[in-house]
Write an enzyme that holds these catalytic residues in place. Sequence first.
Site, PDB file in Angstrom:
ATOM      1  N   HIS A  89     -29.197  35.077   2.459  1.00 38.02           N
ATOM      2  CA  HIS A  89     -28.727  36.266   3.523  1.00 38.02           C
ATOM      3  C   HIS A  89     -29.889  36.580   4.438  1.00 38.02           C
ATOM      4  CE1 HIS A  89     -24.747  36.768   2.504  1.00 38.02           C
ATOM      5  NE2 HIS A  89     -24.729  37.316   1.559  1.00 38.02           N
ATOM      6  N   CYS A 139     -29.029  33.980   8.622  1.00 43.16           N
ATOM      7  CA  CYS A 139     -28.738  34.586   9.713  1.00 43.16           C
ATOM      8  C   CYS A 139     -29.658  35.474  10.379  1.00 43.16           C
ATOM      9  CB  CYS A 139     -27.314  35.625   9.715  1.00 43.16           C
ATOM     10  SG  CYS A 139     -25.881  34.910   9.015  1.00 43.16           S
TER      11      CYS A 139
END
Length: 313
Positions: A89, A139
Amino acid sequence: MAKGNKWALLVGCNYPNTANELHGCHNDVLAMREVLTARFGFEPNHVELLTDKPGSPVMPTGANIKKALNSMADRAEEGDVLFFHYSGHGTLIKQPHNSSKKEEAIVPCDFNLITSMDFRQLVNRVPKGATFTILSDSCHSGGLIDKETEQIGPSATSDDTVAAEYHKLKEIPFQSILQYFMSLTSKISTDIGTHLVEVFGADASLMFQELQQAISKPLKPDEGILLSGCQTNETSADVEIMENGRKPCGAFTNAVQMVLKENLGPLSNREMVVLARKILVQQHFNRQHPCLYSSDENADKIFLSSSQKPSPK
């Protein structure tokens, strides 16, 4: 330039048994380890692997990742190739004392964020003549090395089609992270740094430490190279696709693997990103556009090599 050693740190965070669980990040770093040793000549004992698989002897916490990165920078010499592959993440965080400006960060398994300032400080320590390449499949990873020159940047999104049955974004929203730490510290402050410093102390990101200005160095031409899975304002995908034998994987990491399988000769960093973009378009992953951040010289250097750019094909 003297021929040096090659060192790698590969980090895969799946966040098992949590609301943020991903499925392909362990597969990503295992596949990358095989490529590094088989194709790029990395010695197996020079490739360190950190995953949050239950029972792992060393978990990829923020402190452990930074310790391994600092150890790699400490041993680096002229001619060495340093490589950090992160699959997990990412998030955008508000900069201390400037709520309108956001910075990129990766999210270790304990949520002890590692920010663009940490990566800038690390790159500043790499000796002249060594190269430090980051491949971040997360991301908001564009610009993860603070203020590195953008070589291949933003591109318009053509549509929202995704060629995968399983598809999850590699993003934990900033507000979710903030709420988590507010529950730990019982403080109402919306300054994430206040919470991170209280929980992690000196292991918190340099961005939130009082001595950050003394630690930071003036910007100068350096050997930092960032291949990001997407633009700063985009999300990267954790997916399952046919070309990967239906194993979960990161869309960007899988695209890099495919580029290397389809091109047996040397490729520059610029070529790696351009070709990875083309593969993602062919697979209809149109929500993310890999980017390249580096000096002009390093953009045309051979990927994972201290050598100059490849010969014209």
